[in-house]
Write a protein that holds these residues in place. Sequence first.
Motif, PDB file in Angstrom:
ATOM      1  N   GLU A   4       1.778   9.749 -10.696  1.00  0.00           N
ATOM      2  CA  GLU A   4       0.648   8.956 -11.181  1.00  0.00           C
ATOM      3  C   GLU A   4       0.175   8.049 -10.054  1.00  0.00           C
ATOM      4  N   ARG A   5      -0.967   8.386  -9.454  1.00  0.00           N
ATOM      5  CA  ARG A   5      -1.419   7.621  -8.300  1.00  0.00           C
ATOM      6  C   ARG A   5      -2.109   6.327  -8.685  1.00  0.00           C
ATOM      7  N   ALA A   6      -2.658   6.262  -9.915  1.00  0.00           N
ATOM      8  CA  ALA A   6      -3.372   5.074 -10.391  1.00  0.00           C
ATOM      9  C   ALA A   6      -4.459   4.693  -9.387  1.00  0.00           C
ATOM     10  N   HIS A   7      -4.407   3.472  -8.853  1.00  0.00           N
ATOM     11  CA  HIS A   7      -5.479   3.006  -7.966  1.00  0.00           C
ATOM     12  C   HIS A   7      -5.060   3.028  -6.500  1.00  0.00           C
ATOM     13  N   ILE A   8      -4.092   3.856  -6.167  1.00  0.00           N
ATOM     14  CA  ILE A   8      -3.635   3.938  -4.780  1.00  0.00           C
ATOM     15  C   ILE A   8      -4.611   4.822  -4.006  1.00  0.00           C
ATOM     16  N   SER A   9      -5.115   4.327  -2.897  1.00  0.00           N
ATOM     17  CA  SER A   9      -6.114   5.064  -2.114  1.00  0.00           C
ATOM     18  C   SER A   9      -5.463   6.210  -1.347  1.00  0.00           C
ATOM     19  N   ASP A  10      -6.312   7.115  -0.837  1.00  0.00           N
ATOM     20  CA  ASP A  10      -5.814   8.223  -0.028  1.00  0.00           C
ATOM     21  C   ASP A  10      -5.071   7.709   1.198  1.00  0.00           C
ATOM     22  N   GLU A  11      -5.637   6.693   1.842  1.00  0.00           N
ATOM     23  CA  GLU A  11      -5.003   6.144   3.039  1.00  0.00           C
ATOM     24  C   GLU A  11      -3.635   5.562   2.717  1.00  0.00           C
TER      25      GLU A  11
END
Length: 659
Positions: A4-11
């Motif tokens: 679950e990535r949620a609001h974690i950006s690609d970078e």
Amino acid sequence: MYFERAHISDEELLTFYRKLLYPRLVEEKMLLLLRQGKVTKWFSGIGQEAIAVGATLALDADEWILPLHRNLGVFTTRQMSLQQLFHQWQGSPLGFSKGRERSFHFGSRQHHICGMISHLGPQLSIADGIALAHQLRQENKVSLAFTGEGGTSEGEFHEALNVAAVWGLPVIFLIENNGYGLSTPVEEQYRCEQLVQRATGYGMRGMRINGNNLLEVYHAVKEAKQHALHEQQPVLIEAMTFRMRGHEEASGTKYVPAALLEEWAQQDPVRHFEGFLQYLHLLDEQTTRQIRETIRQDIEHDIHEALIAPAPAVTIGDELLDIYAPAIPVEPPPAATTVHEKRFINAISEALHQAMERYPNLVLMGQDIAEYGGAFKITEGLSAKFGKDRVRNTPLCESAIIGAALGLSIMGYKSMVEMQFGDFVTCGFNQIVNNLAKIHYRWGQNADVVLRLPAGAGVGAGPFHSQSNEAWFTHVPGLKVVYPSTPADAKGLLLAAFADPNPVLYFEHKALYRSISGPVPEDWYTIEIGKARQVQSGDDISIITYGSGVLWAMEYAQQHPERSLYILDLRTLQPLDYTAIKTAVEATGKVLILHEDTLTGGLGGEIAAWIAEHCFALLDAPVMRCAGLDTPVPFAAELEKNFLAKTRMHQCIQQLANY
């Protein structure tokens, strides 16, 4: 494995990947160097990296983490120099602990990492103290302490969780449940279905997570932090994982079923997170190879530089210098100070009041010391004057409270822990001799902690409330031990203990509390720790003593004016004033060492040995010792009187005089 990535950006995801991969590749290099004999021991965290990395990423850089020896990812994620880490693993003086520790048994204030000790459980209590400091400062910060499933069986685990829950501390306890404590499987370690169930029993929130899922760990710790800060409550997290290699490399994994190893190999945290990023098209095979190769080259460079760095020479002076943090200069009483006649107990109480006024960062802790005023009423009135945040009743958790005191010290606080009776210090022995005493020598962190220990016999309290146990601690480098015998010394030495940044054990004899009085300067003053006091001069026999022994010697001198007795009050038992001891030997050539503690293993044996080694030519008779019987302290009055050395003083003095 679902991420679950949620609001974690690609970078950020790519940064997380590098943070996760780095300790894995360092470990692979270390296992090679271990086989080459360039390091001697290694505790592998392969397969568990997601917990250390995820938890560290979830915290602020200035929030303290208390890791274990399988948490390389904590150290690397906090960007500690691999060169210096490698020096540490080699036992080089260039390492973080100057070669005094191995593996990850060290800390770094710069990186907000507190070093573990091999006993595992005690660091949980230190996290309590750090969290308490954040709470007192009203800072939105948590502390996080790691433990393993085996560590949850230790008493300190339960004490630390109980203290954190009772005091409502913002601390996260993170259990790495990796299946085995060395070779002991979990079914032989505990009987509850899940360790997280223990959270309910302590009145705190519990979370159980997949410890091999980097993002699940990250989100869980973030959520735990938010809960701990909002509710001012601790959180217990059980992270399920597996130890893919031995407890340490020499132990191997023959005791682990092959099918279990294979099952957990399929849950590899690095491989799964890599696959997730490939699914998101953030990685492809070429990019993955490039990242791995770049990291490997960086590792090779740092290891090479560490291997060729010349190590400084080892000196005795440097070793001894780092046992204690630099002490504060003595402050004598002002010339115009008023002097009052005070009882021993009132001198101690006055010192506590003045120390609380001088040091706003001083916290007092102990059983019943707040409104009740302590078992002997020494802290009476302090809670009303300074508040319950600074004068704190504690649960019956001696070890956890001493650990919390160390945590407060790490955060720049001073603390005092009152043992209700000195006998109860046994319950905190590990924290004292392995944490407080050694921490400055190990990694330069001082322990600004005073332990007050009501001790001694003569009050009919029996075997568990009457011991003189000071000799246990004089053997331990890093501790300071004081034992006053007069009201003036009681105040001056206690104030000196608070001023000193090192751990000080302050023994106060219960029988002296209300039985003796003397002149005590009203203003602040300190007496030098490590400086003895000449009570009176004499030509016939020198009595070297401390505590109640000083009163016995003075009483005997008054009753026997025909004997010219030189009386030396040691006052400090660690470090000893050897100059004063030698002067006492020179004065008469005949020495009696007197103490209430039992004879065998008592401090008198150490002093007698030193005199024999350094002052033999000054002696006119063998050094004699007069001490308590080698029995527990009995309850009945006649038995207790028979136990005490006072009953044998005359015989010993006569024997010396006739020699």
